[in-house]
Design a protein around this motif. Structure first.
Motif, short mmCIF file in Angstrom:
data_model
loop_
_atom_site.label_atom_id
_atom_site.label_comp_id
_atom_site.label_asym_id
_atom_site.label_seq_id
_atom_site.Cartn_x
_atom_site.Cartn_y
_atom_site.Cartn_z
N TYR A 96 0.82 -1.21 0.00
CA TYR A 96 0.00 0.00 0.00
C TYR A 96 0.85 1.27 0.00
O TYR A 96 0.44 2.30 -0.53
CB TYR A 96 -0.95 0.00 1.20
N TYR A 105 -3.44 7.23 3.90
CA TYR A 105 -3.52 6.16 4.88
C TYR A 105 -2.95 6.52 6.25
O TYR A 105 -3.24 5.83 7.24
CB TYR A 105 -2.84 4.89 4.36
N GLY A 118 -9.50 3.11 3.77
CA GLY A 118 -9.73 1.84 4.45
C GLY A 118 -11.12 1.28 4.15
O GLY A 118 -11.28 0.08 3.92
N TRP A 189 -17.70 3.41 9.69
CA TRP A 189 -16.33 3.81 9.41
C TRP A 189 -16.19 5.34 9.40
O TRP A 189 -15.37 5.90 10.12
CB TRP A 189 -15.88 3.22 8.08
N TYR A 199 -8.46 1.62 12.13
CA TYR A 199 -8.10 2.59 11.11
C TYR A 199 -6.60 2.57 10.79
O TYR A 199 -6.14 3.30 9.92
CB TYR A 199 -8.51 4.00 11.56
N PHE A 201 -3.07 1.19 9.33
CA PHE A 201 -2.57 0.39 8.21
C PHE A 201 -1.26 -0.33 8.57
O PHE A 201 -0.68 -1.00 7.72
CB PHE A 201 -2.33 1.28 6.99
N VAL A 282 -6.51 -2.54 9.98
CA VAL A 282 -7.40 -2.50 8.82
C VAL A 282 -7.31 -3.77 7.98
O VAL A 282 -8.31 -4.22 7.41
CB VAL A 282 -7.09 -1.24 7.96
N TRP A 283 -6.14 -4.41 7.94
CA TRP A 283 -5.97 -5.61 7.13
C TRP A 283 -6.74 -6.79 7.72
O TRP A 283 -7.33 -7.60 6.99
CB TRP A 283 -4.49 -5.95 6.99
#
Length: 362
Positions: A96, A105, A118, A189, A199, A201, A282-283
């Motif tokens: 990303y 991000y 996200g 969100w 939130y 990353f 977030v993943w």
């Protein structure tokens, strides 16, 4: 001669009918049917003991007879996580950080408002998973993965005939399905209603938290599902009964129900799970969304899937398990896991519980 022909026809109907010559159950089952399940269990030969004997002549071909080809469909499972895995890999050109500007991000929970990247990626992860699931199911249903032979229908009366394009259009356009899910994701969100870690990353998929999300979501959904059935006939009729008109469901019926049903059995458990399993990034949230939505879709398949036998050994939810619930109503309230049913005594294996209803081996 007329009398003899009628007798022969009657005997043939009795031999070919899944209900042994009795009037078959209608697709739309009223709430009164839930109160007469004892007689239905006796009618369809339902038992807690294992079914004895093999399939009769003309029975569908078992999956094991198709060789290894159907198992290529198992690739759909890692592909459900393709997007979060690709974007969170720091050593790949798909990272990303290589794809998006930093201000899209980077997030300071004390000063920043939620950014839409996200959310967008989360919805896209589910969509990518759906593409792989639908592509697999098209190939499987149209016999490309079973050497030209129809896959084994879960129910003895066979799979419902329908046009694939119609089913796909119905599946994707239901307002109580993906439309409501996207609305829920957008509101929670963008209004900053999720735990702050969601939130972030940083890192990659947190596998322990992903597993916890799936189990807790299914546990809460199990409880909500049982309450919809048992708390009040009015609640059942207004919320869950529309989904139960499918007593022989197809995969595209997964999100076909009512707005109240989606809110009670999907959205409330989703938001509760997010606030119980805190610390997800977030993943992990993306991976959970894709796994959950696509697994929920596949357990509505009208055909036994290649991995169902393995899944059932570990108590993982299969289409056969879920068909038991759609057909009989009072068993198998779980979706992704049968563990809660096993603990509560509400689990029934399809081929052992009702051998006249479900194909042995499905």
């Amino acid at each position: 001669l007329d009398g003899l022909n009628m007798t022969v026809q009657t005997r043939r109907m009795r031999r070919s009918s899944p209900s042994g010559g009795k009037v078959p159950m209608a697709e739309a089952v009223s709430s009164d049917d839930e109160r007469s399940e004892g007689s239905r269990e006796q009618e369809f030969g339902m038992s807690s003991a294992a079914a004895v004997g093999g399939p009769a002549d003309g029975a569908p071909t078992k999956l094991s007879e198709h060789g290894a080809l159907p198992w290529t469909g198992a690739l759909v499972w890692p592909l459900l996580l393709a997007l979060p895995l690709a974007l969170s890999n720091p050593f790949s050109f798909t990272s990303y950080k290589e794809v998006f500007p930093a201000d899209w991000y980077e997030y300071d929970p004390a000063a920043d408002k939620p950014k839409p990247l996200g959310l967008t990626l989360g919805v896209l992860a589910v969509a990518v998973g759906q593409v792989f699931v639908l592509a697999f199911f098209y190939l499987y249903r149209h016999r490309y993965l079973t050497r030209g032979v129809e896959p084994m229908p879960i129910q003895a009366k066979g799979a419902r005939p329908y046009n694939f394009a119609e089913g796909l259009q119905t599946h994707l356009s239901q307002p109580e399905g993906f439309v409501l899910l996207v609305a829920y994701l957008s509101v929670t969100w963008m209004l900053d209603l999720m735990p702050k870690s969601y939130y972030s990353f940083e890192g990659t998929i947190q596998w322990d938290k992903l597993f916890a999300c799936l189990v807790i979501q299914d546990g809460i959904q199990y409880a909500m599902h049982m309450l919809e059935h048992r708390l009040s006939p009015t609640i059942y009729q207004k919320s869950h009964k529309p989904h139960h008109r499918f007593t022989n469901p197809r995969m595209f019926d997964a999100f076909n129900g009512s707005l109240a049903d989606t809110i009670l059995m999907i959205l409330i458990p989703l938001y509760s799970t997010a606030n119980i399993v805190r610390g997800c990034n977030v993943w992990t949230y993306m991976a959970f969304g894709s796994m959950y939505a696509n697994w929920l879709t596949m357990i509505h398949s009208e055909y036994a899937l290649p991995w169902d036998g393995v899944f059932r050994r570990f108590g993982l939810g299969t289409a056969g398990d879920h068909h038991v619930h759609h057909k009989v109503f009072k068993y198998n309230f779980g979706h992704l896991f049968m563990w809660f049913d096993m603990l509560a005594g509400t689990y029934r294996r399809p081929e052992a519980f009702a051998p006249k209803l479900f194909n042995v081996g499905a």
